[in-house]
Write an enzyme that holds these catalytic residues in place. Structure first.
Site, PDB file in Angstrom:
ATOM      1  N   TYR A 103      10.021 -19.178 -96.758  1.00  0.00           N
ATOM      2  CA  TYR A 103       9.180 -18.780 -97.884  1.00  0.00           C
ATOM      3  C   TYR A 103       8.043 -17.879 -97.425  1.00  0.00           C
ATOM      4  O   TYR A 103       7.736 -17.812 -96.228  1.00  0.00           O
ATOM      5  CB  TYR A 103       8.598 -20.012 -98.598  1.00  0.00           C
ATOM      6  CG  TYR A 103       7.582 -20.780 -97.787  1.00  0.00           C
ATOM      7  CD1 TYR A 103       6.238 -20.397 -97.767  1.00  0.00           C
ATOM      8  CD2 TYR A 103       7.962 -21.882 -97.024  1.00  0.00           C
ATOM      9  CE1 TYR A 103       5.314 -21.083 -97.008  1.00  0.00           C
ATOM     10  CE2 TYR A 103       7.037 -22.571 -96.267  1.00  0.00           C
ATOM     11  CZ  TYR A 103       5.703 -22.172 -96.256  1.00  0.00           C
ATOM     12  OH  TYR A 103       4.796 -22.835 -95.499  1.00  0.00           O
ATOM     13  N   SER A 159       3.991 -22.619 -90.128  1.00  0.00           N
ATOM     14  CA  SER A 159       3.585 -21.558 -91.042  1.00  0.00           C
ATOM     15  C   SER A 159       2.932 -20.488 -90.181  1.00  0.00           C
ATOM     16  O   SER A 159       1.968 -20.768 -89.466  1.00  0.00           O
ATOM     17  CB  SER A 159       2.607 -22.101 -92.078  1.00  0.00           C
ATOM     18  OG  SER A 159       2.185 -21.046 -92.889  1.00  0.00           O
ATOM     19  N   GLY A 186       2.181  18.340-105.789  1.00  0.00           N
ATOM     20  CA  GLY A 186       1.096  19.246-105.444  1.00  0.00           C
ATOM     21  C   GLY A 186       0.752  19.276-103.972  1.00  0.00           C
ATOM     22  O   GLY A 186      -0.208  19.925-103.572  1.00  0.00           O
ATOM     23  N   HIS A 233      -2.224  17.798-112.512  1.00  0.00           N
ATOM     24  CA  HIS A 233      -2.331  17.050-111.259  1.00  0.00           C
ATOM     25  C   HIS A 233      -3.016  15.706-111.467  1.00  0.00           C
ATOM     26  O   HIS A 233      -2.546  14.658-111.017  1.00  0.00           O
ATOM     27  CB  HIS A 233      -3.113  17.891-110.241  1.00  0.00           C
ATOM     28  CG  HIS A 233      -3.295  17.208-108.928  1.00  0.00           C
ATOM     29  ND1 HIS A 233      -4.455  16.535-108.608  1.00  0.00           N
ATOM     30  CD2 HIS A 233      -2.469  17.057-107.875  1.00  0.00           C
ATOM     31  CE1 HIS A 233      -4.325  16.013-107.400  1.00  0.00           C
ATOM     32  NE2 HIS A 233      -3.141  16.317-106.927  1.00  0.00           N
ATOM     33  N   ARG A 274      14.350  14.570-111.323  1.00  0.00           N
ATOM     34  CA  ARG A 274      14.152  13.444-110.411  1.00  0.00           C
ATOM     35  C   ARG A 274      13.777  12.231-111.242  1.00  0.00           C
ATOM     36  O   ARG A 274      13.371  12.364-112.402  1.00  0.00           O
ATOM     37  CB  ARG A 274      13.048  13.750-109.396  1.00  0.00           C
ATOM     38  CG  ARG A 274      11.703  13.941-110.067  1.00  0.00           C
ATOM     39  CD  ARG A 274      10.612  14.301-109.073  1.00  0.00           C
ATOM     40  NE  ARG A 274       9.471  14.822-109.802  1.00  0.00           N
ATOM     41  CZ  ARG A 274       8.600  15.698-109.338  1.00  0.00           C
ATOM     42  NH1 ARG A 274       8.741  16.184-108.133  1.00  0.00           N
ATOM     43  NH2 ARG A 274       7.600  16.104-110.059  1.00  0.00           N
ATOM     44  N   MET A 295       2.646  20.394-101.422  1.00  0.00           N
ATOM     45  CA  MET A 295       3.065  21.605-100.731  1.00  0.00           C
ATOM     46  C   MET A 295       3.353  22.674-101.766  1.00  0.00           C
ATOM     47  O   MET A 295       3.913  22.393-102.816  1.00  0.00           O
ATOM     48  CB  MET A 295       4.290  21.304 -99.884  1.00  0.00           C
ATOM     49  CG  MET A 295       3.911  20.434 -98.696  1.00  0.00           C
ATOM     50  SD  MET A 295       5.280  20.046 -97.638  1.00  0.00           S
ATOM     51  CE  MET A 295       6.009  18.693 -98.491  1.00  0.00           C
ATOM     52  N   ARG A 311      10.868  26.695-101.928  1.00  0.00           N
ATOM     53  CA  ARG A 311      10.296  25.452-102.444  1.00  0.00           C
ATOM     54  C   ARG A 311      10.422  24.340-101.424  1.00  0.00           C
ATOM     55  O   ARG A 311      11.482  24.122-100.862  1.00  0.00           O
ATOM     56  CB  ARG A 311      11.052  25.033-103.721  1.00  0.00           C
ATOM     57  CG  ARG A 311      11.369  26.175-104.653  1.00  0.00           C
ATOM     58  CD  ARG A 311      12.307  25.771-105.778  1.00  0.00           C
ATOM     59  NE  ARG A 311      11.739  24.779-106.666  1.00  0.00           N
ATOM     60  CZ  ARG A 311      12.420  24.187-107.644  1.00  0.00           C
ATOM     61  NH1 ARG A 311      13.708  24.476-107.831  1.00  0.00           N
ATOM     62  NH2 ARG A 311      11.837  23.305-108.412  1.00  0.00           N
ATOM     63  N   LYS A 368      14.374  17.171-104.141  1.00  0.00           N
ATOM     64  CA  LYS A 368      14.599  18.363-104.960  1.00  0.00           C
ATOM     65  C   LYS A 368      15.972  18.960-104.658  1.00  0.00           C
ATOM     66  O   LYS A 368      16.745  19.261-105.572  1.00  0.00           O
ATOM     67  CB  LYS A 368      13.492  19.383-104.650  1.00  0.00           C
ATOM     68  CG  LYS A 368      13.313  20.441-105.700  1.00  0.00           C
ATOM     69  CD  LYS A 368      12.153  21.373-105.335  1.00  0.00           C
ATOM     70  CE  LYS A 368      10.810  20.701-105.544  1.00  0.00           C
ATOM     71  NZ  LYS A 368       9.709  21.447-104.899  1.00  0.00           N
ATOM     72  N   CYS A 422       1.755 -17.530 -94.143  1.00  0.00           N
ATOM     73  CA  CYS A 422       0.648 -17.679 -95.086  1.00  0.00           C
ATOM     74  C   CYS A 422      -0.464 -16.667 -94.843  1.00  0.00           C
ATOM     75  O   CYS A 422      -1.546 -16.797 -95.389  1.00  0.00           O
ATOM     76  CB  CYS A 422       0.105 -19.096 -95.029  1.00  0.00           C
ATOM     77  SG  CYS A 422      -0.589 -19.529 -93.422  1.00  0.00           S
TER      78      CYS A 422
HETATM   79  P1  ADP Z   1       6.710  21.182-106.913  1.00  0.00           P
HETATM   80  O1  ADP Z   1       7.382  20.445-105.844  1.00  0.00           O
HETATM   81  O2  ADP Z   1       5.253  21.308-106.708  1.00  0.00           O
HETATM   82  O3  ADP Z   1       7.096  20.699-108.271  1.00  0.00           O
HETATM   83  P2  ADP Z   1       8.578  23.350-107.256  1.00  0.00           P
HETATM   84  O4  ADP Z   1       9.327  23.783-106.066  1.00  0.00           O
HETATM   85  O5  ADP Z   1       9.294  22.492-108.205  1.00  0.00           O
HETATM   86  O6  ADP Z   1       7.216  22.677-106.787  1.00  0.00           O
HETATM   87  O7  ADP Z   1       8.078  24.640-107.970  1.00  0.00           O
HETATM   88  C1  ADP Z   1       7.109  24.632-108.940  1.00  0.00           C
HETATM   89  C2  ADP Z   1       7.518  25.426-110.102  1.00  0.00           C
HETATM   90  O8  ADP Z   1       7.853  26.745-109.722  1.00  0.00           O
HETATM   91  C3  ADP Z   1       8.758  24.948-110.819  1.00  0.00           C
HETATM   92  O9  ADP Z   1       8.475  23.922-111.708  1.00  0.00           O
HETATM   93  C4  ADP Z   1       9.220  26.164-111.540  1.00  0.00           C
HETATM   94  O10 ADP Z   1       8.498  26.314-112.726  1.00  0.00           O
HETATM   95  C5  ADP Z   1       8.834  27.259-110.582  1.00  0.00           C
HETATM   96  N1  ADP Z   1      10.006  27.669-109.844  1.00  0.00           N
HETATM   97  C6  ADP Z   1      10.461  27.238-108.666  1.00  0.00           C
HETATM   98  N2  ADP Z   1      11.602  27.852-108.323  1.00  0.00           N
HETATM   99  C7  ADP Z   1      11.885  28.696-109.321  1.00  0.00           C
HETATM  100  C8  ADP Z   1      12.953  29.617-109.568  1.00  0.00           C
HETATM  101  N3  ADP Z   1      13.955  29.773-108.704  1.00  0.00           N
HETATM  102  N4  ADP Z   1      12.915  30.316-110.696  1.00  0.00           N
HETATM  103  C9  ADP Z   1      11.903  30.154-111.579  1.00  0.00           C
HETATM  104  N5  ADP Z   1      10.883  29.327-111.413  1.00  0.00           N
HETATM  105  C10 ADP Z   1      10.873  28.600-110.293  1.00  0.00           C
HETATM  106 MG    MG Z   2       8.688  20.834-109.186  1.00  0.00          MG
HETATM  107 MG    MG Z   3       3.803  22.646-105.750  1.00  0.00          MG
END
Ligand code: ADP
Ligand code: MG
Ligand code: MG
Length: 933
Positions: free
Chosen positions: A907, A820, A136, A489, A371, A138, A127, A57, A887
């Site tokens: 191999y 082998s 999902g 999710h 990403r 963290m 984040r 990220k 093998c």
């Molecule tokens: P994950 O890793 O679970 O995708 P993120 O860190 O991307 O978590 O955060 C999840 C969501 O929170 C993002 O998709 C966005 O919608 C919202 N978010 C995160 N940071 C910001 C920010 N600075 N401003 C507005 N929304 C945010």
């Molecule tokens: Mg995200």
């Molecule tokens: Mg999250």
């Protein structure tokens, strides 16, 4: 209360630390390392190549910032800080904290707002973000910086009380849950109370007054559950959130996720602190997620979802059903156009499908994440071949882009069309991940695991899945949910696992407590069968037979490649792989039909043909038993003479299927009792016959058999009379097998097909064992060739699977023309773990972090792998042109293949259905890319 209370307390914190040293020296502390990386105002400290340090990220945010895209400013605290946090006993060192404060200052400048400032408060998100995305796993904290004063400031600035208090209540809940570890339900319950009281349907129906009420109640929850008031100091909030992200690296979900995806525990997560932008200010604001191509099917189409007047995880959490992204064009045409432009640019820039997150605040677009998109195996093949056709990537890039493991998804079955059509559609949901799934319904992840352990096929049915369900999703045939969109999710994880998944099947009325659901007026209880097609979204009640996928149909010759688009693309990827790999690919195949399949998948040679599997063929076991029961050599030879033509026929078939490519045949290996009935069964049979008063031959035969079974009984059969030891005690078995092999080769030679059989003696630990057997092989081979008047070339070699064999490989190589590595037995004998019993304790070993992975699935490079390396070096020191292969099951495991590439084997040999995976993995290994990169 003084206006800038919070702000002051932060200043004092900074002040006290700054008095320790100057700015410069503080930056140089901690071994002169930089731990915090800024991004904003069109310039970032980091870039796309810094995923190790900044996480996926953070590196994406930096790269987008550098590209001039609209990204809210912020900074990333590196993964190294996470490592330090754990090294210091779960504490962030002072120098890292100080660097964070400095960067906060920079951020405040860039944002034109100050954390804790009542009239102009800066709000940030905190984040998590590891090198590999863990959807999902963290939780993100939004709106940090709000407290009882700043919320009023926010209201005054935006003239939007509803928005200010909506943000505040979200913050308290997220902070309460993630940092203070208060269960979400505690908040949700209070929220529902207020909603109910106000007669509101949707969250967005609540007005400022109601939201103030929510905030008050949330603060009560915090006080009640954590024993103290909700922290009002924004810096305390920030530090708490930062530490919680580091902590979350080791929560149960994250650990389970890493285990499944083979992500090292040691790499840690980064923390991103970023200025908030708001998708919840009203109807001109929105938040959304998307992909530049369809991640389920690979189709080239803009794909995603958004929600107006919403924030953060609302889209993926399945709370409100989001709108498809193309509708954004109608609602906010300008922002939509800009989003399309930016994401198209990003796809070109990263030369791969992008998975992006965005927020629109009052018609202004902000990018929050990009990403490389996760995709199904099916989509991966479509996308990679499309990108090559579009000249965006080269065939080499395509080979590197696809996770080898995901190719096996393309081989999984599809429904038998007739059986599928025979059932009516019960309901339709969103087709989140393609594939045919048929199984018994379960409603919890734990039940899924329980039933799967009993060998049952299950479909996990949930209202919506949560990260805690991951173990159940892993074992299920398919995942079916009632709520959520294509990026929920269940959809994201289902696709990634290659599990057929349908989400948002709203017609399902699920009662998890009653363990049943109602659809179309019909009640389906736990244990009843449901089938669904993840490509169309259709769900049917009942069990449906499946049939081989298109690719398997082509492989089996039931369909022409020209009729199958996916087969052609699949073949293309593998042909490209072949251009880059160095390792040869062989198959473990025992019978002609398996050999044919392996050849069709691209194996060019057999690395292991287990002759004993032929003994189980129809009508053969009786002869084998006669051979074993024989007390005199004469009788044994008579039984072997009966087996000879059968084995010869098998070898002929295998050689022919492999079209002149090398075939390694292993002489008999398992302990003989495996061919005889079980002692207990015989005793029962005898007792029954005696009870019936039956006498005569039938009873006598059983009694003789029982005596022989008892004679052959061993305390430790895997360490007993097996492998080369059998050949030494019963040389006539080796003789018969050699004769069958050479006769078959001679026959083919006469027919014009040249084959070079490789005769492999198993379980050799002493060079003299091999010498003994080789003498027999050479003698019999010479006899046969003389009889037939044909000369064929053959090799004699051994398996290296006993540690002593590896350690004395230089001696053994005097006799062996090839090795082998039998890494199954080698692992068993090196660890002393029985491969049949490791299941009893492997789980505990993984829980206790004693073992990371199952060493029988992925080679233990530090232990077992060293024996392989020793075997290679010592073997080649004696015989430069020694042929080296492997093998064991590891031959089809991508990360093990990387190791075998490194130690320089010639191999790898894998089971027929793993051949595509092995071809691709071998290419990646040759291109020196680590698995998972
Ligand atoms: P994950 O890793 O679970 O995708 P993120 O860190 O991307 O978590 O955060 C999840 C969501 O929170 C993002 O998709 C966005 O919608 C919202 N978010 C995160 N940071 C910001 C920010 N600075 N401003 C507005 N929304 C945010
Ligand atoms: Mg995200
Ligand atoms: Mg999250």
């Amino acid at each position: 209360m003084p206006k800038k209370l919070a702000r002051k307390s932060r200043k004092s914190a900074v002040g006290s630390r700054q008095s320790v040293g100057t700015r410069k020296s503080s930056r140089n502390s901690g071994k002169g390392r930089k731990y915090v990386y800024f991004f904003g105002n069109g310039k970032a400290d980091g870039n796309r190549n810094m995923k190790d340090l900044l996480g996926g990220k953070g590196s994406g945010l930096a790269e987008m910032t550098n590209a001039g895209l609209p990204v809210p400013p912020g900074f990333t605290i590196s993964t190294e800080a996470c490592t330090l946090y754990y090294a210091e006993g779960r504490k962030v060192p002072a120098n890292v904290d100080k660097e964070m404060i400095e960067n906060l200052g920079k951020l405040e400048k860039a944002a034109g707002a100050t954390l804790g400032d009542v009239s102009n408060p800066l709000l940030v998100s905190v984040r998590s973000g590891a090198k590999f995305s863990m959807p999902g796993m963290m939780d993100t904290i939004l709106n940090l910086g709000l407290n009882d004063q700043t919320v009023e400031g926010l209201k005054a600035r935006t003239k939007n009380g509803r928005f200010a208090f909506d943000s505040y209540r979200r913050f308290i809940q997220m902070f309460g849950n993630v940092v203070l570890e208060i269960p979400k339900e505690a908040f949700e319950k209070r929220f529902e109370e207020v909603k109910h009281g106000a007669g509101a349907h949707l969250d967005t129906d609540l007005d400022e007054k109601a939201l103030r009420d929510v905030v008050a109640r949330y603060k009560e929850v915090v006080k009640g559950k954590s024993g103290r008031a909700f922290p009002q100091d924004p810096l305390e909030q920030l530090r708490g959130a930062r530490d919680a992200v580091f902590r979350s690296w080791n929560n149960a979900r994250a650990i389970e996720y890493r285990r499944i995806y083979d992500i090292p525990d040691s790499i840690g997560t980064a923390v991103n602190v970023q200025m908030m932008v708001f998708g919840n200010t009203g109807d001109r604001s929105a938040t959304g997620v998307g992909f530049t191509r369809n991640p389920a099917t690979g189709a080239k189409e803009f794909y995603g979802e958004f929600l107006v007047n919403a924030q953060g995880e609302d889209v993926v959490a399945g709370i409100r059903t989001p709108q498809p992204i193309h509708e954004l064009e109608k609602v906010m045409p300008q922002a939509y156009k800009q989003l399309r432009d930016i994401t198209t640019r990003l796809e070109k820039h990263y030369r791969d499908v992008q998975d992006f997150e965005f927020t629109i605040q009052d018609d202004r677009l902000f990018m929050l994440q990009t990403r490389n998109g996760k995709r199904t195996g099916y989509a991966a093949v479509i996308i990679a071949t499309d990108l090559v056709a579009e000249k965006l990537i080269t065939p080499k890039d395509a080979v590197l882009q696809i996770d080898p493991e995901s190719l096996s998804q393309l081989l999984s079955p599809v429904f038998e069309p007739k059986a599928w059509k025979a059932l009516g559609v019960a309901t339709k949901g969103l087709p989140a991940s393609p594939g045919a799934a048929s199984g018994q319904v379960v409603f919890t992840a734990d039940h899924a695991v329980e039933r799967a352990r009993q060998g049952k096929k299950v479909i996990l049915v949930r209202k919506e899945t949560v990260p805690d369900d991951i173990h159940g999703m892993f074992v299920a045939q398919g995942i079916l949910t009632a709520t959520g969109g294509m990026t929920s999710h269940a959809a994201v994880v289902g696709r990634q696992m290659g599990k057929p998944s349908i989400v948002g099947a709203g017609a399902l009325d699920i009662s998890e407590s009653a363990r049943s659901f109602i659809v179309n007026g019909k009640t389906v209880k736990e244990g009843e069968w449901v089938s669904f097609d993840g490509l169309t979204g259709e769900v049917k009640l009942g069990q449906v037979a499946t049939k081989p996928s298109e690719i398997l149909q082509v492989i089996a010759g039931d369909m022409k490649s020209a009729q199958s688009d996916i087969h052609q693309r699949f073949a293309k990827i593998l042909t490209w792989s072949d251009q880059f790999r160095r390792l040869g690919i062989r198959a473990n195949a025992d019978q002609p039909d398996q050999a044919m399949t392996a050849y069709a998948f691209g194996a060019r040679g057999i690395g292991l043909c287990r002759t004993e599997h032929m003994f189980f063929g129809e009508g053969r076991l009786a002869i084998v038993q006669r051979m074993i029961l024989a007390e005199k050599e004469e009788d044994r030879r008579a039984a072997l003479a009966e087996l000879l033509p059968l084995q010869r026929g098998d070898f002929y078939g295998v050689f022919k299927a492999m079209q002149g490519t090398p075939v390694t045949i292993r002489t008999i290996d398992p302990p003989l009792h495996e061919f005889l009935p079980k002692r207990e069964e015989l005793m029962v049979d005898i007792a029954k016959l005696e009870a019936k008063g039956v006498k005569g031959k039938e009873l006598q035969d059983k009694q003789t058999l029982l005596r022989r079974v008892e004679q052959l009984h061993e305390f430790n059969p895997m360490l007993g009379h097996r492998g080369v030891r059998l050949g030494i005690t019963y040389p006539e078995i080796t003789e018969m097998q050699t004769r069958a092999i050479i006769e078959a080769a001679c026959q083919l030679a006469k027919e014009g097909t040249k084959v070079v059989p490789e005769i492999m003696i198993p379980l050799v630990g002493l060079v003299k064992e091999l010498r003994d057997q080789k003498a027999i092989v050479d003698r019999v081979a010479a006899d046969v060739m003389k009889e037939k008047g044909v000369k064929v070339k053959y090799l004699v070699g051994t398996m290296i699977e006993v540690p002593r064999g590896a350690v004395t490989a230089d001696e053994i190589a005097h006799e062996a023309e090839f090795f082998s590595f039998g890494t199954n037995d080698l692992t068993q004998l090196t660890f002393g773990f029985s491969r049949d019993d490791i299941g009893k304790f492997l789980g505990a070993y993984q829980d206790h972090k004693i073992l990371d992975k199952d060493p029988f699935a992925t080679i233990d490079t530090v232990g077992v792998g060293q024996l392989v390396a020793i075997g290679v070096t010592k073997g080649r020191s004696t015989r430069k042109d020694l042929k080296l292969g492997i093998c064991g099951e590891h031959g089809g495991d991508p990360s093990s293949i990387h190791f075998f590439e490194k130690v320089g084997l010639d191999y790898v040999s894998a089971s027929p259905y793993r051949i595509p995976v092995a071809r691709l993995a071998a290419a990646q290994a040759a291109l020196q890319v680590k698995v998972g990169d």
